[in-house]
Write a protein that holds these residues in place. Structure first.
Motif, PDB file in Angstrom:
ATOM      1  N   GLY A  26      55.662  30.094  66.218  1.00  0.00           N
ATOM      2  CA  GLY A  26      56.518  30.773  67.295  1.00  0.00           C
ATOM      3  C   GLY A  26      57.850  30.716  66.760  1.00  0.00           C
ATOM      4  O   GLY A  26      58.753  31.718  66.659  1.00  0.00           O
ATOM      5  N   ILE A  27      58.334  29.591  66.087  1.00  0.00           N
ATOM      6  CA  ILE A  27      59.662  29.244  65.717  1.00  0.00           C
ATOM      7  C   ILE A  27      59.969  30.132  64.393  1.00  0.00           C
ATOM      8  O   ILE A  27      60.986  30.640  64.118  1.00  0.00           O
ATOM      9  N   ALA A  28      58.897  30.341  63.679  1.00  0.00           N
ATOM     10  CA  ALA A  28      58.895  31.029  62.284  1.00  0.00           C
ATOM     11  C   ALA A  28      59.118  32.427  62.661  1.00  0.00           C
ATOM     12  O   ALA A  28      59.706  33.146  61.927  1.00  0.00           O
ATOM     13  N   ARG A  29      58.257  32.898  63.398  1.00  0.00           N
ATOM     14  CA  ARG A  29      58.335  34.295  64.058  1.00  0.00           C
ATOM     15  C   ARG A  29      59.665  34.648  64.451  1.00  0.00           C
ATOM     16  O   ARG A  29      60.168  35.810  64.239  1.00  0.00           O
ATOM     17  N   THR A  30      60.379  33.985  65.442  1.00  0.00           N
ATOM     18  CA  THR A  30      61.768  34.127  65.757  1.00  0.00           C
ATOM     19  C   THR A  30      62.709  34.146  64.798  1.00  0.00           C
ATOM     20  O   THR A  30      63.547  35.160  64.688  1.00  0.00           O
ATOM     21  N   ALA A  31      62.583  33.260  63.711  1.00  0.00           N
ATOM     22  CA  ALA A  31      63.477  33.213  62.760  1.00  0.00           C
ATOM     23  C   ALA A  31      63.274  34.670  61.867  1.00  0.00           C
ATOM     24  O   ALA A  31      64.237  35.160  61.211  1.00  0.00           O
TER      25      ALA A  31
END
Length: 68
Positions: free
Chosen positions: A5-10
């Motif tokens: 999720g963090i990677a997708r947001t970044a």
């Protein structure tokens, strides 16, 4: 929130930044093209100081009749 999720947001934030940079570049190019077109139109205007009809008196066209 998991790591994906963090990677997708970044990734989404980075994509938005790139998209904005591309939009700004296209806008700058459009402004340059508009500027060039406007400059060409202005340069195409004939010289207004030259008398286009030499047989007319110089005082013709200086006054406007405002009475009806």
């Amino acid at each position: 929130m998991d790591v994906s999720g963090i990677a997708r947001t970044a990734t989404t934030i980075a994509d938005v930044g790139v998209s904005q940079e591309v939009s700004i570049a296209v806008l700058k190019k459009a402004i340059d093209i508009s500027k060039d077109s406007a400059t060409a139109l202005i340069e195409a205007i004939p010289n207004s100081s030259a008398n286009t009809v030499p047989n007319l008196p110089p005082n013709l066209g200086r006054n406007i009749n405002t009475t009806a």
